[in-house]
Design a protein around this motif. Structure first.
Motif, PDB file in Angstrom:
ATOM      1  N   TYR A 162       0.843  -1.203   0.000  1.00 30.95           N
ATOM      2  CA  TYR A 162       0.000   0.000   0.000  1.00 30.95           C
ATOM      3  C   TYR A 162       0.874   1.248   0.000  1.00 30.95           C
ATOM      4  O   TYR A 162       2.092   1.153   0.110  1.00 30.95           O
ATOM      5  N   GLU A 169       1.456   5.172   1.705  1.00 31.34           N
ATOM      6  CA  GLU A 169       1.191   6.041   2.849  1.00 31.34           C
ATOM      7  C   GLU A 169       0.612   7.348   2.318  1.00 31.34           C
ATOM      8  O   GLU A 169       1.186   7.957   1.417  1.00 31.34           O
ATOM      9  N   SER A 217      -9.223   0.520   2.836  1.00 32.49           N
ATOM     10  CA  SER A 217      -8.515   1.728   3.279  1.00 32.49           C
ATOM     11  C   SER A 217      -9.453   2.884   3.620  1.00 32.49           C
ATOM     12  O   SER A 217      -9.176   3.662   4.522  1.00 32.49           O
ATOM     13  N   ARG A 248      -2.858   4.196   5.488  1.00 34.56           N
ATOM     14  CA  ARG A 248      -3.414   3.763   4.195  1.00 34.56           C
ATOM     15  C   ARG A 248      -4.610   4.608   3.813  1.00 34.56           C
ATOM     16  O   ARG A 248      -5.187   4.455   2.747  1.00 34.56           O
TER      17      ARG A 248
END
Ligand code: C5P
Length: 302
Positions: A30, A32, A140, A156
């Motif tokens: 994923y 940030e 997310s 996320r």
């Protein structure tokens, strides 16, 4: 445990990303993020009925969507059962109105609505914080939709910090007749340079209710990646900007939706200008203060 309910209606709003910066890649694949999300008054609708058996049966107004575990609504229901040990089942009827693969978070909102609906239908009595934990594991953006309104989201996207905004904001949203895969858009992100956009102009202008300044603060780092996949979206954004009616124009999420921030007295003129571009479906939407919400039975939404 709370007393279970027999039929729960939940409405599930869309979101716009008013700001989205990608801070880095994570070891788990994923990215940030630092993003400001705004819930808006365009809704999917869920009807949740508890069943005695263990099955979770989803029906959907949109035939192209899966109704098994490929659908995040079913995954949310199963995650809630896993977390609580509940052995009951449910029938869930989903009416889609939020365009799909448009960066509007419809699937995530439906998942959040499922958690709220089943928490009531099964009489589980999970607190908001407990629901947030389940939501974060499902996707997310899911946790954002539990509270909705305006929020800065990090990690996320699952770490949600609500923001105070002065007054309501008006938007016009253009959804081209094709979607963009979020995974593909993130996959197209080039090397992340050290330069970072700052959310401070946007945050200050939201707090002050300053539309012109907020228009300047709109930003989405994913635009270049998505525009590389779909060059016609860059043209949609440019043509919207060239109408001159919007305080700012930006892509939401990983696209394909592009929105303009409107001056409130020019909302209708802005909608007409966007419709005149013939670039896709056009929605005039407003910021809302809430997220997914249980509805009194029998009421319908717009
Ligand atoms: O969490 P969700 O299922 O909504 O994410 C869809 C896809 O978007 C992920 O599989 C990932 O490829 C990408 N994504 C990402 N970083 C995030 C959120 C999503 O790379 N913060």
């Amino acid at each position: 445990m709370k007393t279970p309910c027999s039929l729960i209606a939940v409405r599930c709003p869309a979101k716009l990303n008013l700001f989205l910066e990608v801070l880095g890649r994570r070891a788990d694949g994923y990215h940030e993020l630092d993003t400001v999300m705004q819930a808006v008054d365009l809704y999917d609708e869920l009807l949740v009925t508890p069943l005695d058996g263990e099955g979770v049966w989803l029906s959907c107004s949109e035939p192209s969507l899966p109704t098994d575990e490929g659908n995040v609504v079913v995954r949310a229901a199963l995650a809630l059962r896993e977390r609580t040990g509940c052995r009951r089942g449910a029938r869930v009827a989903l009416t889609k109105r939020i365009p799909m693969q448009a960066g509007l978070g419809g699937g995530s909102s439906d998942a959040a609505g499922t958690l709220v609906g089943l928490n009531a239908a099964w009489g589980l009595g999970l607190t908001a914080r407990e629901l947030c934990e389940v939501a974060a594991a499902v996707g997310s953006d899911v946790a954002f939709f539990l509270g909705g309104g305006t929020a800065r989201c990090t990690g996320r996207g699952e770490r949600v910090e609500p923001l105070d905004v002065k007054g309501g904001f008006h938007y016009v949203l253009v959804c081209p007749p094709f979607g963009v895969s979020t995974r593909e858009a993130y996959g197209r992100l080039g090397a992340l340079t050290s330069g970072r956009a700052s959310a401070s102009i946007l945050l200050g202008s939201l707090a002050a209710g300053s539309i012109e300044e907020a228009g300047l603060g709109l930003f989405n780092r994913l635009e270049d990646a998505t525009f590389a996949l779909r060059p016609e979206l860059r043209a949609v954004k440019e043509r919207m900007a060239h109408t001159g009616v919007f305080a700012g124009v930006c892509m939401t999420g990983s696209g394909s939706g592009i929105f303009g921030l409107c001056r409130p007295d020019e909302w209708e003129r802005s909608r007409e200008a966007a419709a005149g571009l013939r670039a896709g479906r056009v929605f005039a939407v407003r910021s809302i203060l809430r997220g997914v919400e249980r509805r009194p039975e029998g009421r319908t939404t717009k």
